[in-house]
Scaffold this motif. Structure first.
Motif, PDB file in Angstrom:
ATOM      1  N   MET C 133       0.796  -1.137  -0.228  1.00  0.00           N
ATOM      2  CA  MET C 133      -0.046   0.159  -0.003  1.00  0.00           C
ATOM      3  C   MET C 133       0.663   1.379   0.007  1.00  0.00           C
ATOM      4  O   MET C 133       0.358   2.349   0.119  1.00  0.00           O
ATOM      5  CB  MET C 133      -0.801  -0.001   1.071  1.00  0.00           C
ATOM      6  CG  MET C 133      -2.223  -0.719   1.077  1.00  0.00           C
ATOM      7  SD  MET C 133      -3.342  -0.949   2.516  1.00  0.00           S
ATOM      8  CE  MET C 133      -3.693   0.662   2.858  1.00  0.00           C
ATOM      9  N   GLU C 134       2.326   1.225   0.029  1.00  0.00           N
ATOM     10  CA  GLU C 134       3.210   2.234  -0.130  1.00  0.00           C
ATOM     11  C   GLU C 134       2.960   3.089   1.263  1.00  0.00           C
ATOM     12  O   GLU C 134       2.769   4.368   1.226  1.00  0.00           O
ATOM     13  CB  GLU C 134       3.125   2.989  -1.131  1.00  0.00           C
ATOM     14  CG  GLU C 134       3.625   2.162  -2.346  1.00  0.00           C
ATOM     15  CD  GLU C 134       3.734   2.720  -3.778  1.00  0.00           C
ATOM     16  OE1 GLU C 134       3.429   3.904  -3.884  1.00  0.00           O
ATOM     17  OE2 GLU C 134       4.323   2.321  -4.651  1.00  0.00           O
ATOM     18  N   VAL C 135       2.638   2.405   2.454  1.00  0.00           N
ATOM     19  CA  VAL C 135       2.739   3.195   3.609  1.00  0.00           C
ATOM     20  C   VAL C 135       3.712   2.680   4.477  1.00  0.00           C
ATOM     21  O   VAL C 135       3.965   1.274   4.924  1.00  0.00           O
ATOM     22  CB  VAL C 135       1.195   2.638   4.564  1.00  0.00           C
ATOM     23  CG1 VAL C 135       1.277   3.244   5.923  1.00  0.00           C
ATOM     24  CG2 VAL C 135       0.013   3.166   3.640  1.00  0.00           C
ATOM     25  N   LEU C 136       4.783   3.328   4.698  1.00  0.00           N
ATOM     26  CA  LEU C 136       5.974   3.084   5.315  1.00  0.00           C
ATOM     27  C   LEU C 136       5.894   3.702   6.610  1.00  0.00           C
ATOM     28  O   LEU C 136       4.939   4.234   7.122  1.00  0.00           O
ATOM     29  CB  LEU C 136       7.231   3.683   4.407  1.00  0.00           C
ATOM     30  CG  LEU C 136       7.376   2.798   3.056  1.00  0.00           C
ATOM     31  CD1 LEU C 136       7.567   1.408   3.290  1.00  0.00           C
ATOM     32  CD2 LEU C 136       6.761   3.145   2.032  1.00  0.00           C
ATOM     33  N   SER C 137       6.912   2.966   7.343  1.00  0.00           N
ATOM     34  CA  SER C 137       6.948   3.527   8.924  1.00  0.00           C
ATOM     35  C   SER C 137       7.321   4.924   9.298  1.00  0.00           C
ATOM     36  O   SER C 137       6.355   5.569   9.702  1.00  0.00           O
ATOM     37  CB  SER C 137       8.145   2.283   9.345  1.00  0.00           C
ATOM     38  OG  SER C 137       7.991   2.577  10.929  1.00  0.00           O
ATOM     39  N   GLN C 138       8.396   5.397   9.001  1.00  0.00           N
ATOM     40  CA  GLN C 138       8.781   6.693   9.171  1.00  0.00           C
ATOM     41  C   GLN C 138       9.068   7.430   8.160  1.00  0.00           C
ATOM     42  O   GLN C 138       9.486   6.795   6.939  1.00  0.00           O
ATOM     43  CB  GLN C 138       9.930   6.781  10.281  1.00  0.00           C
ATOM     44  CG  GLN C 138       9.672   5.858  11.452  1.00  0.00           C
ATOM     45  CD  GLN C 138       8.448   6.333  12.285  1.00  0.00           C
ATOM     46  OE1 GLN C 138       8.159   7.564  12.266  1.00  0.00           O
ATOM     47  NE2 GLN C 138       7.565   5.597  13.080  1.00  0.00           N
ATOM     48  N   ASP C 139       9.412   8.627   7.959  1.00  0.00           N
ATOM     49  CA  ASP C 139       9.762   9.522   6.957  1.00  0.00           C
ATOM     50  C   ASP C 139      10.950   8.894   6.479  1.00  0.00           C
ATOM     51  O   ASP C 139      11.311   8.818   5.265  1.00  0.00           O
ATOM     52  CB  ASP C 139       9.852  10.861   7.300  1.00  0.00           C
ATOM     53  CG  ASP C 139       8.549  11.650   7.416  1.00  0.00           C
ATOM     54  OD1 ASP C 139       7.322  10.776   7.239  1.00  0.00           O
ATOM     55  OD2 ASP C 139       8.405  12.675   8.222  1.00  0.00           O
ATOM     56  N   LYS C 142      10.460   6.186   3.739  1.00  0.00           N
ATOM     57  CA  LYS C 142       9.585   6.357   2.351  1.00  0.00           C
ATOM     58  C   LYS C 142       9.913   6.076   1.016  1.00  0.00           C
ATOM     59  O   LYS C 142      10.888   6.538   0.615  1.00  0.00           O
ATOM     60  CB  LYS C 142       9.205   7.660   2.377  1.00  0.00           C
ATOM     61  CG  LYS C 142       8.286   8.350   3.690  1.00  0.00           C
ATOM     62  CD  LYS C 142       7.796   9.808   3.402  1.00  0.00           C
ATOM     63  CE  LYS C 142       9.323  10.418   3.045  1.00  0.00           C
ATOM     64  NZ  LYS C 142       8.601  12.143   2.797  1.00  0.00           N
ATOM     65  N   THR C 143       9.299   5.102   0.235  1.00  0.00           N
ATOM     66  CA  THR C 143       9.797   4.615  -1.059  1.00  0.00           C
ATOM     67  C   THR C 143       8.362   4.340  -1.800  1.00  0.00           C
ATOM     68  O   THR C 143       7.126   4.226  -1.029  1.00  0.00           O
ATOM     69  CB  THR C 143      10.795   3.722  -0.812  1.00  0.00           C
ATOM     70  OG1 THR C 143      11.225   3.411  -2.133  1.00  0.00           O
ATOM     71  CG2 THR C 143      10.303   2.553  -0.117  1.00  0.00           C
ATOM     72  N   THR C 144       8.576   3.791  -2.785  1.00  0.00           N
ATOM     73  CA  THR C 144       7.549   3.185  -3.636  1.00  0.00           C
ATOM     74  C   THR C 144       8.056   2.052  -4.211  1.00  0.00           C
ATOM     75  O   THR C 144       9.122   1.396  -4.306  1.00  0.00           O
ATOM     76  CB  THR C 144       7.185   4.087  -4.868  1.00  0.00           C
ATOM     77  OG1 THR C 144       8.322   4.344  -5.756  1.00  0.00           O
ATOM     78  CG2 THR C 144       6.637   5.511  -4.432  1.00  0.00           C
ATOM     79  N   SER C 146       7.979   1.158  -7.275  1.00  0.00           N
ATOM     80  CA  SER C 146       8.603   1.450  -8.547  1.00  0.00           C
ATOM     81  C   SER C 146      10.139   1.828  -8.252  1.00  0.00           C
ATOM     82  O   SER C 146      10.914   1.420  -8.614  1.00  0.00           O
ATOM     83  CB  SER C 146       8.085   2.611  -9.240  1.00  0.00           C
ATOM     84  OG  SER C 146       8.715   3.252 -10.256  1.00  0.00           O
ATOM     85  N   GLU C 147      10.374   2.716  -7.102  1.00  0.00           N
ATOM     86  CA  GLU C 147      11.767   3.002  -6.784  1.00  0.00           C
ATOM     87  C   GLU C 147      12.517   1.746  -6.239  1.00  0.00           C
ATOM     88  O   GLU C 147      13.483   1.746  -6.651  1.00  0.00           O
ATOM     89  CB  GLU C 147      11.605   4.081  -5.485  1.00  0.00           C
ATOM     90  CG  GLU C 147      13.074   4.474  -5.228  1.00  0.00           C
ATOM     91  CD  GLU C 147      13.184   5.351  -3.991  1.00  0.00           C
ATOM     92  OE1 GLU C 147      13.730   6.509  -4.310  1.00  0.00           O
ATOM     93  OE2 GLU C 147      12.685   5.214  -2.980  1.00  0.00           O
ATOM     94  N   TYR C 181      -0.225   0.140   9.480  1.00  0.00           N
ATOM     95  CA  TYR C 181       0.360   0.497   8.186  1.00  0.00           C
ATOM     96  C   TYR C 181      -0.520   0.000   7.092  1.00  0.00           C
ATOM     97  O   TYR C 181      -0.081  -0.393   5.801  1.00  0.00           O
ATOM     98  CB  TYR C 181       1.675   0.132   7.849  1.00  0.00           C
ATOM     99  CG  TYR C 181       2.637   0.461   9.072  1.00  0.00           C
ATOM    100  CD1 TYR C 181       2.525   1.798   9.689  1.00  0.00           C
ATOM    101  CD2 TYR C 181       3.853  -0.164   9.258  1.00  0.00           C
ATOM    102  CE1 TYR C 181       3.331   2.168  10.531  1.00  0.00           C
ATOM    103  CE2 TYR C 181       4.768   0.392  10.196  1.00  0.00           C
ATOM    104  CZ  TYR C 181       4.440   1.520  10.895  1.00  0.00           C
ATOM    105  OH  TYR C 181       5.530   1.937  11.876  1.00  0.00           O
ATOM    106  N   GLY C 182      -1.719  -0.308   7.481  1.00  0.00           N
ATOM    107  CA  GLY C 182      -2.802  -0.935   6.187  1.00  0.00           C
ATOM    108  C   GLY C 182      -2.616  -2.347   6.483  1.00  0.00           C
ATOM    109  O   GLY C 182      -2.216  -2.967   7.346  1.00  0.00           O
ATOM    110  N   THR C 183      -3.147  -2.831   5.255  1.00  0.00           N
ATOM    111  CA  THR C 183      -3.209  -4.314   5.084  1.00  0.00           C
ATOM    112  C   THR C 183      -2.396  -4.861   4.223  1.00  0.00           C
ATOM    113  O   THR C 183      -1.985  -3.891   2.918  1.00  0.00           O
ATOM    114  CB  THR C 183      -4.649  -4.738   4.804  1.00  0.00           C
ATOM    115  OG1 THR C 183      -5.368  -3.833   3.716  1.00  0.00           O
ATOM    116  CG2 THR C 183      -5.647  -4.769   5.991  1.00  0.00           C
TER     117      THR C 183
END
Ligand SMILES: [Mg+2]
Ligand SMILES: [Mg+2]
Ligand SMILES: [Mg+2]
Ligand SMILES: [Mg+2]
Ligand SMILES: [Mg+2]
Lengths: 337, 337, 337
Positions: C133-139, C142-144, C146-147, C181-183
């Motif tokens: 879901m691209e919900v990462l832990s801390q700033d 953060k990534t995607t 694709s990245e 961080y979602g499912t």
């Protein structure tokens, strides 16, 4: 953010006043050309007359501006070479660097000049790679699915009343590079293409979306069993010399030519050059005449890559517009010599 | 990057020291309100008393700061007009321009003022368009699925202990604009909504997530056969006058009203204005009284758009808070006149 | 844009001249080490000799530069402590702040030093959270998707000829944090892992991709029925003391140890510290000896977190490289004491 917007909106204080892309109107100096439509396996004009397109790609407008050659003369020379279609490759990096509004203003200028000269325009989203996983070839091709949808939304809304802009080439060269850009499937690609076509047709039913296959837009074999399920489109191939060994005709027939029996096909890139700089482009003396003969037999339209003295394979040697060997060859064919 | 972070983290040298959004605590001046929950097709307070919400949307806090009216007085006036709920529309562009931390500080101020005044708050992620393909309406609405998930993560974590913030409106107006924003499906939308609700409930079970349907949050017909499979939620409709012709009641019943027999429904936008500026908002003299009568009959809560002298349809004529025709009409209803 | 590129390309005027990541060549001072491969449930060298890896994680190279300790001496000290493997955690935020080219130059330096010292390198994409879901832990994480694909493309292309870089840890710690961080699903995670492995193997078949499970890379239970369907990989666990209560051995066996009977397993993080600062890391006097005994019995490789005086649990007290209690404990084990 997935959907790139107008720069003026992104930074402005009163963001609630919308500046949006608006439908473009041609200046009075330009006469309105006939719309181009698909009929069977052909492109036809308003009167139902079959048109076979023979033209060339310019380099990216952003490069031409930087080179000092973004002017009507550039298009006049191309007209004098016999082209009835000009392909404009919009590289994502240039679209990002200039911003959506400024880039589209460049396209407007090209559309004006081509409308005045009576040449059709093909807008090409010049990305390369695997859009499904968003792994693109080089930095200049970087984009996302969302940006690509929104690019076509902008273009379709802006040029819906301009028959000059006859073709939208949805994605220049789909390829996984034998896995170097990850994995992709024809079904996934087909879904993306159909999403784009559906979106485009809502704005503009008078345009021909063009769909390419994998192997850098060479391979159309999946169309046999699993064509794009939308009417009014054309298929693209980029049959450079290095794709197949001589004699190429039987392979061309199996790789893409069979599609032309049922749907319109346009080779939006082809070309050759002397020497060993690039195996894929290497002139063997046979390629040019044989592919033109094959296109003529099949009724396939074609667009040569590229009318620039730097990008390969070049059609011009310099800014005096002196033709290279392929420049002369294809110009002679376009002029009916 | 998909998940926007705190600006302080993005630029700082020692990025390994985490600054994260933390649970908010009300100042001592604010009394703790009752939590709002769903019971059957109603919203109820801690004592099980049914509450019908009647309120209004302010404009974006970012605009109010720029207008010089981001202060407690703005909220006091709204209280004096009879509202028991204030909707705060968070426009993605404003959230991007200010940054997450600075924007949430504005929301904290609103939450303080509303807690002191005893008015409930609805936080609205004010995007419009097709989140499934990430084709949003205007530049001000641009966002991604990932950003939307992370927005609700931040909000749910931050306000989990604050009953004042009773409603999360997950996505303002879902719409494909008849295909202009691409294609979307109710199943795909339902999955996104359920993903957001699941994430929110992990932080905060004491909030009511609100789910809208397509046609700019008007159409709830898919709820009949395929409701969102999560408890404790409400459904949203935006029944502007232009959606249906007079007599509207039977259409309202089929389009969204039937949902109110089973689930709580809240019209988080409605409104009208004189004149021809916007067909969708045009006052016909019938709309206001008839929709209030319909809401009363069905027990539907409602929130008028918009308490701003610039954005349409306006509730105030100027910064002396002089009411427009809809301002007076809805204020009278809220006050029980 | 999903695929981050080289900074030099993003800003340059003549974007059509490609600067791309190129295969790296070791300097003449470094001798070529043996490639590491998977054989059954073991890691083996070119001669088929089983190697059990015992090493440690450094902190992010970006932090070490800022601390003034990014130098060969840092790696020499680690060598003197007995490690045969160094894990390098690449935090997305640091990769973004420095840019791809500058960051990879740091990795090149580490690879040179390790090649000269005869220590293997593990490159770890140090993200935490829910990539689906691209919900990462801390700033900092953060990534995607694709990245992440493109990161491994760059790394695999760059280090394909360097056996020193023996392991790619595809994603440090997958977790939904019990829904915060979602499912996510194992099937979805498996697909992402297989996409990455397929892409990597196209560039480099002489590397061992490492796959972690959920619960911050602790839980490998889904491997029992649904292993990653690719050969040549290893599985990761991070069995910190707080994961299970004493006696832990039976739980370890069920949670991850059983995997080591069939596939190579490497605990790419473990560690402990005195005191109550972090429950998960708390030394109970039993943990260290018991987990080493368990690893020895199962042939599991291991990597201690972390050779830094600030990040917890520390292996060194200060920049004189004075060992903490876990520093001394694990160094003694590595030295065979
Ligand atoms: Mg090409
Ligand atoms: Mg947070
Ligand atoms: Mg609205
Ligand atoms: Mg590269
Ligand atoms: Mg860890």
């Amino acid at each position: 953010i997935a959907q790139p917007g107008l720069q003026s909106n992104a930074i402005k204080k009163d963001w609630w006043h919308i500046d949006a892309i608006k439908p473009y109107k041609l200046p009075a100096t330009a006469s309105k050309m006939s719309y181009i439509k698909v009929q069977g396996n052909s492109f036809v004009n308003d009167k139902g007359k079959v048109i076979v397109f023979k033209g060339l790609s310019i380099s990216d407008p952003d490069k031409l501006v930087k080179d000092g050659h973004w002017n009507k003369k550039h298009f006049e020379v191309i007209k004098s070479w016999g082209a009835n279609l000009i392909r404009i490759p919009v590289h994502p990096v240039a679209y990002h660097q200039r911003g959506v509004e400024a880039y589209i203003k460049l396209l407007d200028e090209a559309v004006n000049w081509c409308s005045e000269l009576g040449i059709y325009v093909l807008i090409d989203w010049h990305a390369i790679g695997n859009l499904q996983m968003e792994v693109l070839s080089q930095d200049m091709h970087k984009t996302t699915k969302s940006e690509t949808f929104n690019f076509w939304r902008n273009i379709a809304e802006h040029y819906k009343d301009i028959p000059t802009v006859a073709f939208y080439e949805l994605f220049n060269e789909p390829t996984t590079y034998d896995g170097q850009y990850g994995t992709a499937s024809w079904d996934g690609w087909k879904t993306l293409m159909e999403q784009m076509i559906d979106l485009i047709y809502v704005y503009n039913k008078n345009v021909v979306p063009l769909v390419a296959g994998f192997n850098w837009a060479y391979d159309l074999t999946p169309v046999k069993d699993n064509p794009i399920a939308r009417p009014g489109i054309g298929y693209v191939t980029h049959p450079y010399p290095g794709k197949r060994a001589v004699p190429r005709e039987d392979k061309w027939e199996l790789d893409f030519g069979f599609v032309a029996d049922k749907y319109p096909v346009i080779a939006t890139e082809l070309g050759f050059m002397p020497g060993d700089e690039d195996e894929n482009l290497k002139d063997d003396g046979i390629y040019g005449p044989s592919i033109i003969k094959y296109f003529n037999k099949k009724g396939i339209s074609w667009v040569v890559w590229v009318f620039d003295p730097d990008w390969i394979p070049q059609m011009i040697k310099n800014w005096n517009y002196e033709p290279t060997s392929q420049g002369k060859f294809f110009s002679d064919v376009m002029k009916g010599k």
